[in-house]
Design a protein around this motif. Structure first.
Motif: not given
Length: 458
Positions: A412-417
């Motif tokens: 999920f956090m990969e999309k918010h790098v």
């Protein structure tokens, strides 16, 4: 290839996906309909107003309650649990496979069940308006939250309503939207739910007075799309209804454990040791450095400390460290104590669909109702192995659940790098800082990535 990542974790940890042919053959042979013979020797609670309270998407409804006020002013709490031991008999293929698995495993998008679906979601699920075989613990509780009388044994019930936490929360909270509508929708249990709310408050206060240690932990649910990709992480809210059911299950678990103790019969207990000495000594030092008092690991001292740090800048990090001083709860044939609950007698009785120890406790209630020396010896020898296996399998399940959750949170956090977030420093180590975000996701800021001055770890 959908969700191959989750399957890889389950396979790597040797968590079986399929049941054996023998187990399925035994399951298929179980009759769907109950007969008068099945009801023989059981307490009949079919006339009581009983209801289950679970999440919206729950399919294995293994506990129901009835709550009412008695003429003497005391409360009657009935905790009715699916009688899985009626179907899963000692030494059968179903029993051997349940022992091998010892627990259901819950990962983001699925359940790997301990028992086949025909049992977990049907015959042993306390579905609305259906007669079901149960094991009941009916308690009389006074206004101080003390259990003064109880009856434990095989029973039969007919669930009045299948309720959800959200609906019961609306019924309990006058100001909440939908309060009046939910009362009108479930008229038969309106009085019972109100009395249940009162009783829960008494039991919660009683446990608080004796020193139960509670962590106000935020749990998160990872939301997946139809392809199994993480699209959101949301906090799970624990309302009054959730805490109330937990409260009633704790009361039943303690009562059943106490009954075995009183009768001096072999049983399986859920035990929790005192905090780890070295970790607790370090915490005491850190607490003192920050100007707080933590004099010992007594329940009074720990609860005073937790109250003292509440709302301060140190709350998050010191609570995090306090949590990490706690020992792991285990199953044991010895009734030592349950430190976290401040309980002298505790077992697991309330979830036999998904936990093997609860199934065993049900079997013991039945088999030791009129015990012979031979039966007592048989179980005294057998329980230590069951305790060890159940503790090991529980650890495996927890590791798998954490591994999948971490993986999905990272996805999920990969999309918010590249985006900026506000977080709280949960702990500091020699190699960096662990930061927790508002949505409960935690990550490491490695010291090598921190630009600027050279730093020493204190």
């Amino acid at each position: 290839c959908i969700l191959i990542d989750i399957l890889e974790v389950l396979c790597a940890m040797k968590i079986p996906q399929e049941f054996t042919a023998e187990t399925m053959a035994q399951t298929e042979a179980i009759p769907e309909e109950l007969t008068e013979e099945d009801f023989a020797g059981r307490d009949d609670y079919r006339s009581e107003i009983t209801y289950t309270i679970d999440g919206e998407d729950s399919k294995d409804l293994d506990d129901a309650i009835h709550v009412k006020k008695l003429e003497n002013g005391n409360y009657e709490l009935g905790v009715h649990i699916a009688d899985v031991s009626h179907y899963v008999t000692d030494g059968s293929p179903l029993d051997e496979e349940a022992f091998a698995r010892a627990t259901s495993v819950y990962v983001t998008d699925r359940v790997v069940p301990m028992l086949p679906v025909k049992l977990s979601n049907n015959l042993c699920s306390l579905n609305e308006a259906q007669e079901r075989l149960t094991m009941s613990c009916v308690m009389e509780i006074n206004n101080a939250g003390k259990i003064i009388n109880y009856k434990i044994g095989p029973s039969v019930i007919k669930t009045t309503y299948r309720m959800t936490y959200s609906t019961v929360n609306k019924m309990l909270n006058k100001g909440q939207e939908g309060h009046r509508e939910s009362l009108e929708q479930f008229p038969k249990i309106v009085d019972s739910v109100a009395i249940a709310g009162e009783l829960h408050a008494l039991l919660e206060e009683m446990r608080h007075q004796r020193g139960m240690i509670e962590f106000d932990e935020s749990e998160a649910k990872v939301i997946l799309d139809e392809k199994g990709h993480a699209i959101d992480v949301v906090k799970r809210e624990r309302g009054t209804a959730e805490r109330m059911i937990e409260s009633f299950m704790l009361a039943a678990n303690e009562t059943v454990a106490l009954d075995f103790q009183k009768k001096k019969l072999p049983s399986l207990y859920r035990v929790h040791d005192k905090p780890k000495e070295k970790a607790f000594a370090k915490l005491m030092e850190k607490a003192a450095d920050a100007g707080f008092s933590l004099s010992s690991n007594s329940h009074e001292a720990v609860n005073y400390f937790a109250e003292e740090i509440k709302g301060t800048a140190f709350e998050k990090t010191l609570t995090y460290q306090l949590r990490h001083t706690m020992s792991t709860a285990l199953y044991s044939e010895k009734n030592t104590q349950h430190y976290g609950l401040a309980a002298t007698d505790y077992t697991h009785f309330t979830s036999p669909i998904r936990r093997y120890p609860d199934l065993i406790v049900h079997r013991l209630i039945r088999e030791l109702a009129q015990p012979s020396p031979k039966t007592i010896e048989y179980w005294a020898e057998k329980i230590p192995e069951i305790a060890q296996q159940s503790s090991n399998r529980e650890r495996r399940a927890v590791d798998a659940e954490r591994e999948v959750e971490k993986m999905k949170k990272a996805e999920f956090m990969e999309k918010h790098v590249g985006e900026q977030f506000e977080g709280v420093i949960a702990s500091v180590t020699r190699f960096g800082m662990f930061i927790e975000l508002e949505n409960t996701i935690e990550g490491l800021v490695h010291i090598s990535t921190i630009k600027g001055e050279y730093m020493n770890f204190h």
